[in-house]
Design an enzyme around this catalytic site. Structure first.
Site, PDB file in Angstrom:
ATOM      1  N   ASP A 131      -9.571  14.986  40.151  1.00 55.87           N
ATOM      2  CA  ASP A 131      -8.179  15.183  40.540  1.00 55.87           C
ATOM      3  C   ASP A 131      -8.130  16.159  41.712  1.00 55.87           C
ATOM      4  O   ASP A 131      -8.408  17.319  41.522  1.00 55.87           O
ATOM      5  CB  ASP A 131      -7.342  15.680  39.362  1.00 55.87           C
ATOM      6  CG  ASP A 131      -8.023  16.803  38.580  1.00 55.87           C
ATOM      7  OD1 ASP A 131      -9.247  16.821  38.458  1.00 55.87           O
ATOM      8  OD2 ASP A 131      -7.303  17.688  38.112  1.00 55.87           O
ATOM      9  N   GLU A 184     -16.750  27.064  41.824  1.00 51.36           N
ATOM     10  CA  GLU A 184     -16.441  25.792  41.169  1.00 51.36           C
ATOM     11  C   GLU A 184     -16.936  24.606  41.986  1.00 51.36           C
ATOM     12  O   GLU A 184     -17.338  23.571  41.448  1.00 51.36           O
ATOM     13  CB  GLU A 184     -14.911  25.745  41.023  1.00 51.36           C
ATOM     14  CG  GLU A 184     -14.327  24.465  40.567  1.00 51.36           C
ATOM     15  CD  GLU A 184     -12.833  24.368  40.908  1.00 51.36           C
ATOM     16  OE1 GLU A 184     -12.406  24.960  41.917  1.00 51.36           O
ATOM     17  OE2 GLU A 184     -12.116  23.695  40.157  1.00 51.36           O
TER      18      GLU A 184
HETATM   19  O1  LIG Z   1      -4.729  22.342  36.885  1.00 47.93           O
HETATM   20  C1  LIG Z   1      -4.998  21.169  37.573  1.00 47.93           C
HETATM   21  C2  LIG Z   1      -6.119  20.363  36.960  1.00 47.93           C
HETATM   22  O2  LIG Z   1      -7.214  21.224  36.687  1.00 47.93           O
HETATM   23  C3  LIG Z   1      -8.319  20.707  35.989  1.00 47.93           C
HETATM   24  O3  LIG Z   1      -9.157  19.958  36.868  1.00 47.93           O
HETATM   25  C4  LIG Z   1     -10.162  20.634  37.560  1.00 47.93           C
HETATM   26  O4  LIG Z   1     -10.829  21.626  36.786  1.00 47.93           O
HETATM   27  C5  LIG Z   1     -11.491  21.157  35.594  1.00 47.93           C
HETATM   28  C6  LIG Z   1     -12.173  22.350  34.978  1.00 47.93           C
HETATM   29  O5  LIG Z   1     -13.238  22.800  35.761  1.00 47.93           O
HETATM   30  C7  LIG Z   1     -12.472  20.025  35.924  1.00 47.93           C
HETATM   31  O6  LIG Z   1     -12.935  19.481  34.727  1.00 47.93           O
HETATM   32  C8  LIG Z   1     -11.799  18.952  36.756  1.00 47.93           C
HETATM   33  O7  LIG Z   1     -12.790  18.032  37.156  1.00 47.93           O
HETATM   34  C9  LIG Z   1     -11.183  19.604  37.991  1.00 47.93           C
HETATM   35  O8  LIG Z   1     -10.655  18.670  38.858  1.00 47.93           O
HETATM   36  C10 LIG Z   1      -7.930  19.836  34.806  1.00 47.93           C
HETATM   37  O9  LIG Z   1      -9.048  19.171  34.264  1.00 47.93           O
HETATM   38  C11 LIG Z   1      -6.869  18.829  35.173  1.00 47.93           C
HETATM   39  O10 LIG Z   1      -6.510  18.062  34.068  1.00 47.93           O
HETATM   40  C12 LIG Z   1      -5.674  19.624  35.691  1.00 47.93           C
HETATM   41  O11 LIG Z   1      -4.594  18.780  35.918  1.00 47.93           O
END
Ligand SMILES: OC[C@H]1O[C@H](O[C@H]2O[C@H](CO)[C@@H](O)[C@H](O)[C@H]2O)[C@H](O)[C@@H](O)[C@@H]1O
Length: 569
Positions: free
Chosen positions: A321, A523
């Site tokens: 995302d 990250e």
């Molecule tokens: O808050 C926005 C989005 O954040 C997350 O996505 C991102 O962080 C996660 C944790 O590291 C990771 O798994 C993901 O690949 C990243 O893009 C969350 O998972 C999303 O659902 C959320 O909307």
């Protein structure tokens, strides 16, 4: 309310997908988030902060006090009043997940990274190892006693959080966290993370995106079986396998039924079954509600907005995302169409899940389950070869479903519906055994990777499109580096291993250089510049960071580091 109900009714032919309702608490926290944005403004605003806060009193009392806050003529609350409300009625985000010392952490684990001979690299690896202590958390007793006051979900065992704003456990992140924990010899912590994820399947029928009430409507890339296999292979703990197996079967069903399952008919008339991402939600994502509403503001029609919200949540389910991968127009997020795509990586993960379940059932002496899932994996392999593989490109390509090619829910395959854009995900099937054990295929895919444009000075780019979205160029993400590198290594080919080692070294160098410069792990990284972290997307770059730490440790475990090789850019 009546008008909204009528509008929803009008969208029925276009949006028939399921919706898992959210809780009254999350609805209130979203309201608080919106008010905070109006009061404090956009600068430095993180919407997730507000849905992560917990209540000090019950919801109705809190809501009443919130409603009584004095408002200006345009309906906004002045900062001193909101500040007062927050300190009197709300606990800070993160207060309900408390620090806990991991039971199996030792500063210098016996047998740690035996092939890292260079002292500087070893010292850094021990620092990365020590970061597990920063990321370790336990759900506080308050959450267990009063779950209704918290968006955080209760979990029995300690967790590892990714870091910074990601102050809860995430599904697919946990795979690389566990890989790092295995290198750190922290087997009990690794098992505890899996036990928590299994409990989510028991309670919700699938592993959630993350352990928050606002994540119940979607999952994330399904890697639970991979976690269990890797832990079992290190610990031989059969009891652990036997306890997890029924939940893996439930999870397999989740990804292969209802909205997640797609039927594609090939040119010979044979029907293949593959899976897609599809969130059970068609409203703004609560953790990014203000952002989603702004994005949807460009659309005038209620049904179009509802459709976009499902696509946004489904892209979040994919872990990517956001990315041009899911967009019809790479510069316009409102053109997201995640649910109309059969993704290469998701199907590779489910193929691996099928093989893993078969293996785990076999070691548990459940031969009929083992046989059933071995058959399922063969069918998916054939489906991937038919629907997703592109012989000329030597890559697997996402398949875009053409709504007009459907007859009673089965879509007719067309070569032109394969998306020929290059993404790192096009190479993820290499990570799975039936593909990485085929010498000719590995050779072809490795050459394709080398000519793809994705291999840069500091690692593998996510895509070739620089859109400003975080899952696009020039960002490189630890999980993508790891799966491609490990796939090449598993092939057993000398050339593939050398390519893998080259990519891994570049990744380690950039992680190290950025760590030395900024004092932290990131990250995501910018693969164009060694030592630079990544950017783009809807939130500021985060540090900590679970999966990056895990991948550095896993790479150092696999390749070691010779005494005389310098590290850094
Ligand atoms: O808050 C926005 C989005 O954040 C997350 O996505 C991102 O962080 C996660 C944790 O590291 C990771 O798994 C993901 O690949 C990243 O893009 C969350 O998972 C999303 O659902 C959320 O909307």
């Amino acid at each position: 309310e009546e008008v909204v109900a009528q509008e929803k009714q009008a969208c029925l032919p276009t949006d028939t997908g399921p919706v898992i309702p959210t809780t009254p608490l999350v609805i209130f926290l979203e309201k608080l988030q919106e008010t905070a944005l109006n009061t404090y403004g956009h600068k430095g605003f993180d919407p997730k902060l507000y849905v992560d806060m917990s209540l000090r009193f019950n919801l109705s009392e809190t809501h009443e006090a919130f409603n009584k806050l004095p408002r200006t003529d345009n309906g906004s609350v002045l900062a001193p009043h909101l500040n007062g409300f927050l300190s009197e009625y709300m606990n800070a985000a993160g207060d309900d997940l408390v620090y806990v010392e991991p039971v199996d952490f030792v500063a210098q684990p016996a047998g740690f990274l035996p092939n890292v001979d260079n002292l500087e690299v070893r010292a850094w690896a021990l620092e990365v190892h020590s970061l597990w202590k920063n990321l370790s958390r336990q759900v506080s007793d308050q959450v267990l006693d009063h779950p209704d006051l918290h968006s955080l979900l209760p979990l029995a065992s300690p967790v590892m959080i990714p870091g910074s704003r990601f102050r809860e456990v995430y599904y697919w992140d946990s795979y690389w966290v566990i890989r790092g924990l295995l290198a750190s010899k922290m087997y009990e912590t690794a098992k505890g993370i899996v036990t928590n994820l299994v409990s989510l399947i028991e309670n919700f029928g699938h592993v959630l995106n993350g352990a928050r009430a606002y994540y119940t409507n979607r999952s994330q890339p399904p890697l639970l079986s991979a976690m269990i296999v890797d832990i079992y292979n290190r610990t031989s703990d059969l009891d652990f396998v036997r306890k997890s197996l029924p939940s893996l079967i439930t999870e397999h069903n989740f990804w292969n039924s209802g909205i997640h399952r797609m039927n594609i008919q090939d040119s010979q008339g044979k029907t293949h079954y593959l899976s897609r991402y599809y969130a059970m939600w068609n409203e703004p994502r609560p953790e990014s509600s203000t952002i989603d509403k702004e994005t949807a503001g460009k659309l005038s029609n209620f049904c179009e907005k509802q459709h976009l919200y499902r696509e946004l949540a489904s892209a979040a389910e994919s872990g990517w995302d956001f990315s041009s991968r899911w967009m019809r127009n790479a510069s316009d997020l409102t053109t997201l169409c995640t649910t109309s795509i059969i993704p290469v990586d998701l199907n590779a993960f489910i193929l691996k899940m099928e093989l893993d379940i078969s293996y785990l059932a076999h070691v548990s002496q459940d031969e009929s389950t083992a046989e059933h899932f071995a058959e399922a994996s063969k069918a998916r392999q054939t489906a991937m070869n038919t629907v997703l593989w592109n012989e000329e490109m030597g890559q697997w390509l996402d398949y875009w479903i053409d709504a007009n090619s459907s007859s009673q829910g089965t879509y007719k395959w067309k070569a032109s519906d394969q998306n020929q854009s290059v993404f790192a995900s096009n190479f993820i099937p290499l990570w799975t055994q039936p593909f990485n054990s085929d010498d000719d295929l590995v050779d072809k895919v490795s050459k394709s990777l080398q000519h793809s444009g994705l291999l840069r000075d500091a690692g593998i780019a996510t895509s070739l499109a620089n859109t400003g979205q975080q899952w696009d160029f020039p960002n490189g993400w630890a999980p993508l580096q790891h799966m491609i590198v490990e796939g090449l290594v598993k092939s057993g080919s000398k050339e593939a291993r050398s390519l893998a080692e080259d990519i891994a070294m570049k990744w380690i160098n950039t992680n190290y250089a950025a760590y030395k410069k900024t004092g932290t792990m990131h990250e995501k990284y910018d693969v164009e510049k060694c030592g630079a972290f990544g950017g783009g997307g809807e939130y500021v770059p985060q540090t900590g960071f679970g999966w990056s730490n895990g991948v550095v440790l896993a790479f150092l475990e696999e390749f070691g580091w010779p005494e005389d090789l310098k590290i850094g850019c």
